[in-house]
Design an enzyme around this catalytic site. Structure first.
Site, PDB file in Angstrom:
ATOM      1  CE1 TYR A  49     -13.625   2.978  -0.261  1.00  0.00           C
ATOM      2  CE2 TYR A  49     -13.097   4.877   1.549  1.00  0.00           C
ATOM      3  CZ  TYR A  49     -12.747   4.666   0.784  1.00  0.00           C
ATOM      4  OH  TYR A  49     -12.255   4.981  -1.109  1.00  0.00           O
TER       5      TYR A  49
ATOM      6  CD  GLU B  28      -3.513   8.761   2.428  1.00  0.00           C
ATOM      7  OE1 GLU B  28      -3.292   8.606   1.666  1.00  0.00           O
ATOM      8  OE2 GLU B  28      -2.043   7.657   3.066  1.00  0.00           O
TER       9      GLU B  28
END
Ligand SMILES: CC(C)(COP(=O)(O)OP(=O)(O)OC[C@H]1O[C@@H](n2cnc3c(N)ncnc32)[C@H](O)[C@@H]1OP(=O)(O)O)[C@@H](O)C(=O)NCCC(=O)NCCS
Length: 193
Positions: free
Chosen positions: A134, A122
């Site tokens: 990411y 998250e």
């Protein structure tokens, strides 16, 4: 200590670095980075002590090999076939030197070695720097947890990889790893262990 002015210009090299399992003695330095990285609701030192004893947890410290100064840390949970990244942070004055990427690569490396198929995490909706990291490693946004963060009611994006065991993922991962190795003139002591 790598000074702020030195850090932005200096290219950190793998030989200056070591990545190893987090130790209880690291926690005070971890907390210094934690406090300036994650806002008012950051983890407590107790959270880190507990996480180091969590049987599904894997926590690592990135340190200077000559002085043992803590430069960053990361952690994840191994749950069945999933690696859930719980934390990753770099000392603020050293950001932009590929250290965050190095730690993410280490997590993925360890995950592949443990037959993990999926990376999940998250991230704050406003945390574009982390999201870019990411994305670079094939994570995509698959959902939102509304008002997940208590300090400012900010949403969390849920990000996951495709199957990190697939040939396609491994081919792209191999290229990224090679580029990082070139950038750092190698990989640090302890990488992949
Ligand atoms: C997120 C964090 C770990 C990244 O570490 P870092 O060492 O600064 O990042 P790196 O130098 O390894 O950068 C790797 C990639 O991340 C992205 N990125 C990092 N900083 C960025 C910036 N300022 N702007 C845009 N993209 C950025 C880029 O995709 C970059 O790849 P590139 O070098 O090919 O452009 C670091 O910013 C940090 O500690 N932030 C505070 C804690 C945090 O938010 N953790 C994530 C919680 S989910």
């Amino acid at each position: 200590m790598i000074s702020t002015s030195e850090s932005k210009q200096a290219k950190l090299q793998a030989v200056q670095l070591e990545i190893r399992r987090m130790r209880a003695q690291d926690v005070p330095a971890v907390m210094e980075i934690e406090a300036v990285s994650f806002g008012r609701h950051h983890w407590s030192d107790e959270s880190f002590y507990n996480e180091m004893n969590n049987h599904v947890g894997r926590y690592y410290s990135l340190v200077r090999s000559d002085t043992s100064e803590l430069l960053g840390y990361c952690g994840f949970w191994l749950i069945v076939d999933e690696a859930h990244i719980t934390t990753i942070a770099v000392r603020p004055e050293l950001r932009g030197n590929a250290l965050g990427e190095l730690m993410l690569l280490h997590i993925l490396d360890r995950s592949m070695a443990n037959s993990i198929h999926w990376g999940t995490l998250e991230v704050r909706a406003s945390n574009y720097n982390a999201q870019n990291l990411y994305y670079k490693y094939g994570f995509s946004t698959v959902g939102v947890r509304p008002r997940y963060y208590q300090d400012n009611q900010e949403d969390a994006l849920i990000m996951t990889t495709s199957d990190i065991g697939s040939d396609a993922y491994r081919a792209s991962y191999k290229n990224l790893k090679q580029s990082l190795q070139t950038r750092l003139d190698g990989l640090p002591k302890g990488f992949g262990t």
